[in-house]
Structures are given as C-alpha cells and as structure tokens.
Enzyme design. Structure first.
Site, mmCIF file in Angstrom:
data_model
loop_
_atom_site.group_PDB
_atom_site.id
_atom_site.type_symbol
_atom_site.label_atom_id
_atom_site.label_comp_id
_atom_site.label_asym_id
_atom_site.label_seq_id
_atom_site.Cartn_x
_atom_site.Cartn_y
_atom_site.Cartn_z
ATOM 1 N N HIS A 163 -11.391 -0.184 26.333
ATOM 2 C CA HIS A 163 -12.829 -0.215 26.613
ATOM 3 C C HIS A 163 -13.579 0.821 25.773
ATOM 4 O O HIS A 163 -14.615 0.527 25.175
ATOM 5 C CB HIS A 163 -13.087 0.036 28.104
ATOM 6 C CG HIS A 163 -14.543 0.137 28.435
ATOM 7 N ND1 HIS A 163 -15.220 1.339 28.447
ATOM 8 C CD2 HIS A 163 -15.463 -0.817 28.697
ATOM 9 C CE1 HIS A 163 -16.483 1.116 28.727
ATOM 10 N NE2 HIS A 163 -16.660 -0.184 28.897
ATOM 11 N N ARG A 183 0.668 2.929 -5.367
ATOM 12 C CA ARG A 183 1.812 3.841 -5.395
ATOM 13 C C ARG A 183 2.743 3.596 -4.218
ATOM 14 O O ARG A 183 2.330 3.686 -3.064
ATOM 15 C CB ARG A 183 1.330 5.294 -5.329
ATOM 16 C CG ARG A 183 0.509 5.758 -6.508
ATOM 17 C CD ARG A 183 0.335 7.275 -6.402
ATOM 18 N NE ARG A 183 -0.448 7.814 -7.481
ATOM 19 C CZ ARG A 183 -1.695 8.274 -7.356
ATOM 20 N NH1 ARG A 183 -2.287 8.215 -6.175
ATOM 21 N NH2 ARG A 183 -2.332 8.779 -8.384
ATOM 22 N N ARG A 230 3.437 0.087 -8.526
ATOM 23 C CA ARG A 230 4.376 0.913 -9.283
ATOM 24 C C ARG A 230 5.593 1.213 -8.424
ATOM 25 O O ARG A 230 5.467 1.723 -7.311
ATOM 26 C CB ARG A 230 3.705 2.228 -9.717
ATOM 27 C CG ARG A 230 4.575 3.058 -10.646
ATOM 28 C CD ARG A 230 3.861 4.320 -11.088
ATOM 29 N NE ARG A 230 3.715 5.273 -9.995
ATOM 30 C CZ ARG A 230 2.999 6.396 -10.082
ATOM 31 N NH1 ARG A 230 2.326 6.669 -11.198
ATOM 32 N NH2 ARG A 230 2.919 7.226 -9.060
ATOM 33 N N GLU A 252 3.065 6.410 -20.485
ATOM 34 C CA GLU A 252 2.815 7.807 -20.120
ATOM 35 C C GLU A 252 3.690 8.798 -20.890
ATOM 36 O O GLU A 252 3.645 9.996 -20.639
ATOM 37 C CB GLU A 252 3.041 7.984 -18.611
ATOM 38 C CG GLU A 252 4.415 7.535 -18.143
ATOM 39 C CD GLU A 252 4.533 7.445 -16.623
ATOM 40 O OE1 GLU A 252 3.757 8.122 -15.917
ATOM 41 O OE2 GLU A 252 5.405 6.704 -16.144
ATOM 42 N N GLY A 261 -0.852 6.107 -18.067
ATOM 43 C CA GLY A 261 -0.874 7.214 -17.112
ATOM 44 C C GLY A 261 -1.312 8.464 -17.858
ATOM 45 O O GLY A 261 -0.481 9.167 -18.434
ATOM 46 N N SER A 262 -2.624 8.703 -17.872
ATOM 47 C CA SER A 262 -3.148 9.749 -18.758
ATOM 48 C C SER A 262 -2.733 11.154 -18.333
ATOM 49 O O SER A 262 -2.725 12.075 -19.151
ATOM 50 C CB SER A 262 -4.675 9.655 -18.842
ATOM 51 O OG SER A 262 -5.265 9.796 -17.573
ATOM 52 N N ASN A 263 -2.354 11.359 -17.063
ATOM 53 C CA ASN A 263 -1.945 12.697 -16.625
ATOM 54 C C ASN A 263 -0.645 13.116 -17.314
ATOM 55 O O ASN A 263 -0.567 14.173 -17.955
ATOM 56 C CB ASN A 263 -1.766 12.729 -15.099
ATOM 57 C CG ASN A 263 -3.060 12.440 -14.371
ATOM 58 O OD1 ASN A 263 -4.126 12.431 -14.966
ATOM 59 N ND2 ASN A 263 -2.964 12.199 -13.076
ATOM 60 N N ASP A 264 0.402 12.269 -17.178
ATOM 61 C CA ASP A 264 1.674 12.598 -17.827
ATOM 62 C C ASP A 264 1.554 12.521 -19.346
ATOM 63 O O ASP A 264 2.133 13.336 -20.066
ATOM 64 C CB ASP A 264 2.783 11.642 -17.350
ATOM 65 C CG ASP A 264 3.481 12.168 -16.101
ATOM 66 O OD1 ASP A 264 3.194 13.308 -15.708
ATOM 67 O OD2 ASP A 264 4.297 11.430 -15.517
ATOM 68 N N CYS A 297 -4.804 4.275 -15.572
ATOM 69 C CA CYS A 297 -4.831 4.630 -14.147
ATOM 70 C C CYS A 297 -4.721 6.141 -13.940
ATOM 71 O O CYS A 297 -4.145 6.596 -12.969
ATOM 72 C CB CYS A 297 -3.723 3.899 -13.388
ATOM 73 S SG CYS A 297 -2.063 4.196 -14.014
#
Length: 749
Positions: free
Chosen positions: A374, A464, A532, A634, A655-658, A705
């Site tokens: 409720h 992920r 992934r 990456e 994967g631009s970070n790695d 990404c």
C-alpha cells in the site's frame, strides 16, 4: 450499485448522512474522524430491506449448492463506481472480507463493505479528487474463495511501476492470501518478464528476486466479520527459501498480463491467486495503472543528490525522487494527529487509513512491505519518495531528526543524516533531433536500466559483465564449478546460503548472469546491446567469494592475466564456458538477439581466433542467428594490426582509457604521472584516427566507449570529423553530448 442506492433509500438514511457531512473538513483530522465514524454507524445500524436480504440469501444458497456444501467459503469484496479510473485508483479504500461462511456472516460483511465507502481515507480521497460523495455508489461482489491460503497469491503490473518502462510485466507473490502483500506486511518474491519476445513464445524471465516471505495469511476457521476468519502465521524457513511460482507459472501469468493489457488498451494493475487444492491460477482483479501511464514521457526529470552523509536506514526505493524533512515516527493511526506537513512519515506499515497524512509528507519510510505494498502504490500516485522493507526504520530514526530520503540511486533507497542539497534536472525531449553519429550508452547498473532506456539513445555500446558478477553473483565461477575443492569453511557456508534452490551451483552463475544481461538487452530492445565479456584483473577476481583459492598473485594485474588470455586457457576456460552458456540463454531462450558480444584486451589476432573457437565450443557461434562478435580496441596492437583484427571480428569499440595509458606508457591510477594522462594528447588522437580509418577500410563498424567524448567536447568533435559510427556515454552525459554532437554536425553541413 443499484442495491446500494436501494438500501440507502429504503432504510431512509441518505439525508442523515448528508447532514453529518455538511460541515466536513478533511484537513482537520478530528473533524474527519468524527464525521466518518458517525456515517459508518448510521449504515451499520440500518436494517436491510426485505427484498435485498432475500436476493442475497437466494444467491448464497445457490452458490453453496454449486460447490456441494452448506455454507461455501466466499470473499465479500467492494468496488466503488468511480474506482479504478485511469487517473484515480481509490486503491484499497473500501473493505474486503475473506473466508466468510454462512448467510448471517455474508449479510454482516456486505453491510460492512457498504459502510466502508465512508472510511476516513475514502472520504478524504474523494474530497481531494473533487468527487461528490453522493454521485458515487458501491457494489459488493460475493465470490467463491480461491484457496490461495494453501498456495500463493500476489500482484502484477503490465508496466514497470518505478520507471514507466512499458515492455516489462512485473509479478510479485507471497505464500497465502494476498492481503499480506497489499498491506505491505511481507517482502514478496519478484519476477520480471519481457513482453515483446514472450509474445513470440520465448521464455524471457529477465529478473527473479527471492523475498523473505516470513508470514502468510491463512484460514482461521469460523470467525466474526471483524477479522477472525483469517489469521497470520509464520512461514517455515524451508518454504521461505522457495519461490512461490515455477518459471512456467510466471510465464503463464505474464501471458495473461499481456492479454489483459491488450484488452483494456492501457497499462494494468492486476491481482492473481493460485488455488492450493486444484493447483489452478486465477486472475481475481484488474484495474488501470494510474501513475506511470499518466506521466509525460516527453519530459525527462532526474533528481540528483549533490552531497551524501551517514546512511541511517536503507530499503527498497519507490519512485526516483528525493525529499527531506523532520522525522515523525508514528506507531499507529491513533497518533496521526501529531503529524505535520512536510515531515517524513516513519512507521511499520501503512494502509488506506493513513492516506490523509501520507499526502502531506515529504517522504515515507516503512519497516515492512515491497514494491506493490500500500505504501508503495500510494506514494507513487502522490509523487512522494518512499522506502519500504527497511526492517528497522522505526528504531533507527528518531522523531525530530532532520533527514534526507533518496530514491534516486537505483533499486535501493537511503535515508541520510541531515537535510542534504539536491537538484532536479529537467529535459524536454519532444523536439530533440538525434545526430547522424549514433549516441549509445555505457551500462553496468542493472537496477536502473529501465530508467536509462527512457533517455534518448540508439542502444548500448558497452554493457559491462563485471558489475553484474560483482553485485548479483558475488562468487568466483571456479568456486561454484569446483565447490567440493573449496577449503575455507566460512566461504563454503556463504556459497551454500547464496545458492539455495540450485542443485548445480554453476547454474546459479549462469542464471544470474543471464538475468542481468537479459535485463539490459530487454531495456534497449530492439537496439543493439554490445556485451563485453568479463574483464576483471586477477586481483579483482580474487576479491570475489572463494576467489583467492583460484587466482594467482600478479605484480601488475593491469597488464597480466585478463580479458581474452583467460578465455581459452586451460586454467579458466571452464569458467568462461559459464559466461557463454549465460549469453546463449539470453539469445536463444529469451529471444534477445539484439545482444552482441565483445572481447576485451585481445592482444593478437591469433588470440582472437582462439577465443572465437572456444566460444563456438560452448554454443556461441559467430554468425549463427546473426551473432556478431566485436573486439575492444584498447591496445596499440589493436590499432597497428586493425586490418588483421578485422578479419577475425565483426566490429571495434575503442576503449580510450586503456588505449591512452598504453600509448603514453603510464599508469592512469598513479598520482605521480596523472598530469600526463590526457586523451587529447596528439599521440592518442593519432591512434583514434588510425583505428577509425582502418576499420572503415575493411568495411567494419567502429565506436568508442571511453570517458573522453563526454569530458572533452573537442574529442567528440574530432571523432565526428573522422566519421566514427557511434559514441557510447555514461547515462548522465548522454543528453548533453547528444545536443553538442547534433549542433556540431549541423554546423559542418
């Protein structure tokens, strides 16, 4: 309804009731309580006309004869003529009496139902909705009881009640009679089914959560109308650990939900019951859903908490808003007159008697209940943030304390110490034009995917697996596969408790991963969802339950045994097989063929081929039923050998970070060199350009990404200039970046 008006007229009490309500003031609790009590007593003391009494007696006798018994057990239920309108539910405001046996008891229950048209909460609700008390009548339905006291019952919606996501059927259930769920006294099981592929005969159960279900309502034998005909009893622990429905029953109820929604042509709120004697399922009620179906889907409103403090209480979040105020702990309705406007209502549970103060609260927190209790239903309709099922709110929170109630952080809601600052971001989506470059999302939190799917997007460029494993599975896959080899006794106990109901512990991993991935794929269906495969490092795998026994120690896990190198290795390939089984289930059992697969940290084309072969061994065959297998771009080798990787894989996602840290040769987590880490570095931009050109030369799609396009508008422009196919962003960056990319593309023209 005719019988109700006939009763008021023949008993001569309508004028009396009108006179009592002449000076009604629903904002004065004392006035409301007094007037309500006097009207109900007037009805209860009136005599039924002979014609009405005779009609009820004849019908009850006939019904008893049909079931070959002297006094058949019935539910005596009320339904007001204005009830269940698309924009006003009147949910639970009139009474229902269960396990009523004998003509005297049926008569008394009928009269109590009629009197319940004038409960305090019903009077107040009608006044708020500007309904005339005498333009509304009440019907009383007398129905043979479904013997769910010996089985289970519950509530289901043909729409997700939190996000408004239209493609989900959400089913909740508990043991025994359904009043326990409606009253919010139990934490029910919950099942989520994806409707579009259900129609095509797939089995798309994309969510299963086991509730505690500690109590149930059952028959108490003969009893008085005041409630003695049913009783609450504890549920044995072994029964608590079981789901109340089989998968086949869940799918059957979901199919019925779809049929009912199609019949009424609107989202529906439905009650179901299972007869423990005949094992049959029944629909016992259906009414329009009155909150999300009325929401303006063209305006996106997001509540954002700007600061956090100590968490005092947590529970199931209802809605997605934030509210703050002073706590008012109220144990029962006799204390309601103490409640002040804009306070936070804290109590055990609510029922419709609480509505006069619920509507003036800035937040509601209950110890008990689930998403269909409720408190949850009414707070949604009122647009008030609500936490249910906290367990200890009435003890942990003190009257007079300043708190903030946040339901804006996913499935779990939190009560924070103090009044915290928050903002409301609003975006009008009605005139938004999608850019030529696909704007996709990065998604990991399955608890909010239905919300994220409401944001304009063209699918998911990176889903992920890691957070599904971390949050919903929590156990190392090898510890499940080789449970007999687990040496730590504490870990063994943990795994046993978490995998109750799974004869094969590895099936726990497969089922939970399939549900998590399936929920993401369903939320964004039919757009692409690129999943992934797991990309934990060895130290992160070791942190899972039972993981330390199965993981090596590496000095530099970031550059060690991760991604593709695990999948075909003899030490890990059996665990990777579980991932393949889960994703196969998403595509083949659930029918979610919009799901694609992506391989992370693949160092060489040869390694890629080994992974493709390993996947095929476990039923995930590239090209079969349209299955695409992508690769993360990456590592510098992915760029430099892109034409060879393109011969193995169907697409690339940068994967631009790695890629930045490996191109510049630094650890992005090190504060000593963090000033050098920058995706705008010319070397990194050259890598991005080469990757896009190489992929397109081979006729393959390529997206990105990483974080860079949302942090740096100039990187987004650079990618558009070089013809990137898609940009995937965290949900909070999508609208801002989409608008920027759209404007930039128009300028270029």
């Amino acid at each position: 309804a005719y019988a109700y008006r006939f009763f008021l007229e023949k008993a001569g009490i309508q004028q009396t009731i009108e006179d009592i309500l002449l000076d009604l003031n629903t904002h004065d609790l004392k006035n409301l309580t007094d007037r309500g009590h006097r009207v109900r007593e007037t009805i209860l003391q009136a005599e039924f006309p002979d014609e009405l009494r005779q009609a009820i007696e004849e019908s009850y006798t006939k019904l008893s004869t049909e079931y070959d018994t002297a006094d058949v057990d019935v539910a005596v239920r009320s339904s007001a003529t204005a009830e269940d309108l698309p924009d006003a539910s009147f949910a639970g405001q009139q009474e229902t009496y269960l396990n009523v046996q004998g003509i005297h008891e049926v008569m008394e229950a009928t009269k109590h139902c009629i009197a319940s048209l004038f409960t305090n909460r019903a009077i107040s609700y009608r006044a708020d909705k500007k309904f005339d008390h005498f333009n509304i009548a009440l019907s009383v339905g007398v129905q043979k009881m479904v013997r769910s006291d010996a089985a289970s019952s519950g509530v289901m919606f043909s729409i997700d009640t939190e996000s408004g996501f239209r493609n989900a059927a959400v089913i909740t259930g508990a043991w025994g009679l359904g009043e326990m769920i409606v009253q919010g006294k139990v934490d029910p099981d919950e099942f989520i089914v994806f409707k579009p592929t259900l129609r095509d005969s797939f089995r798309p159960i994309i969510g299963k959560t086991r509730g505690s279900k500690k109590y149930k309502m059952v028959y108490a034998g003969d009893g008085e109308i005041s409630g003695g005909s049913v009783k609450e009893v504890p549920v044995p622990e072994e029964e608590q650990a079981q789901f109340v429905l089989t998968d086949d029953e869940v799918l059957e109820l979901a199919r019925w939900t779809v049929l009912i929604e199609e019949h009424y042509r609107r989202p529906m709120d439905i009650e179901w019951a299972k007869d423990g004697h005949t094992k049959e399922l029944f629909i016992v009620q259906a009414r329009p859903e009155t909150v999300q179906s009325q929401a303006n889907q063209k305006v996106l409103q997001e509540y954002v908490l700007e600061e956090r403090s100590r968490v005092l209480v947590e529970g199931v979040a209802v809605g997605s808003k934030i509210g703050s105020g002073k706590v008012r702990v109220i144990k029962n309705t006799s204390e309601m007159h103490h409640f002040q406007k804009d306070e936070i209502l804290v109590t055990e549970i609510t029922d419709p008697d609480w509505e006069p103060i619920m509507k003036i609260a800035s937040g509601i927190v209950t110890n008990s209940g689930g998403r269909t209790s409720h408190a949850a239903i009414v707070s949604r309709e009122l647009g008030i943030p609500c936490l249910v099922g906290t367990g200890n709110a009435t003890i942990a929170l003190k009257t007079g304390d300043d708190v903030t109630v946040s339901c804006a952080e996913g499935e779990r809601g939190y009560v924070y110490d103090g009044k915290l600052p928050f903002r409301v971001d609003t975006a009008d989506l009605s005139h938004m034009q999608p850019p030529k470059t696909k704007i996709m999302m990065i998604v990991a939190d399955t608890s909010r995917v239905f919300d994220f799917a409401q944001i304009p997007n063209q699918g998911v460029g990176l889903a992920r697996e890691e957070l599904i494993i971390l949050n919903h599975i929590k156990i190392h896959p090898l510890a499940l596969l080789h449970f007999d080899q687990v040496t730590d006794e504490q870990v063994r106990v943990q795994i046993e408790e978490m995998t109750v109901g799974f004869a094969d512990k590895a099936d726990f991993f497969v089922t939970k991963l399939a549900e998590g991935v399936g929920k993401i794929a369903a939320a964004f269906y039919p757009n692409d969802v690129i999943v992934r495969m797991s990309d934990f490092k060895s130290n992160e795998y070791a942190g899972l339950i039972g993981g330390r026994q199965f993981e090596p120690h590496e000095e530099n896990p970031m550059l060690g045994w991760r991604g593709a190198s695990r999948y075909y290795s003899k030490e890990y390939k059996d665990a990777f097989a579980l991932e393949c089984r889960a994703l196969k289930k998403v595509r083949e059992d659930m029918g979610l063929t919009n799901m694609k697969v992506m391989i992370p940290f693949c160092r060489t084309p040869e390694e890629g081929r080994k992974v493709i072969v390993t996947m095929a061994e476990h039923g995930l065959k590239q090209g079969e039923n349209g299955l695409e297998v992508w690769v993360m771009c990456e590592i510098p080798s992915n760029v430099l050998l892109a034409d060879e990787f393109a011969d193995v894989f169907d697409g690339f996602s940068i994967g631009s970070n790695d890629l930045t840290q490996l191109t510049l040769g630094l650890d992005r987590d090190s504060g000593l060199v963090s000033h050098i880490y920058d995706e705008r570095n010319p070397a990194v931009k050259k890598m991005l350009q080469w990757a896009i050109e190489a992929a397109h030369k081979k006729g393959k799609k390529i997206g990105i990404c990483g974080q860079a396009p949302s942090d740096f508008p100039e990187i987004a422009e650079f990618l558009v200039d070089h013809g990137i196919d898609s940009i995937s962003l965290n949900p909070d960056s999508v609208i801002k970046t989409m608008l920027h990319v759209s404007e930039y593309e128009q300028k270029k023209r």
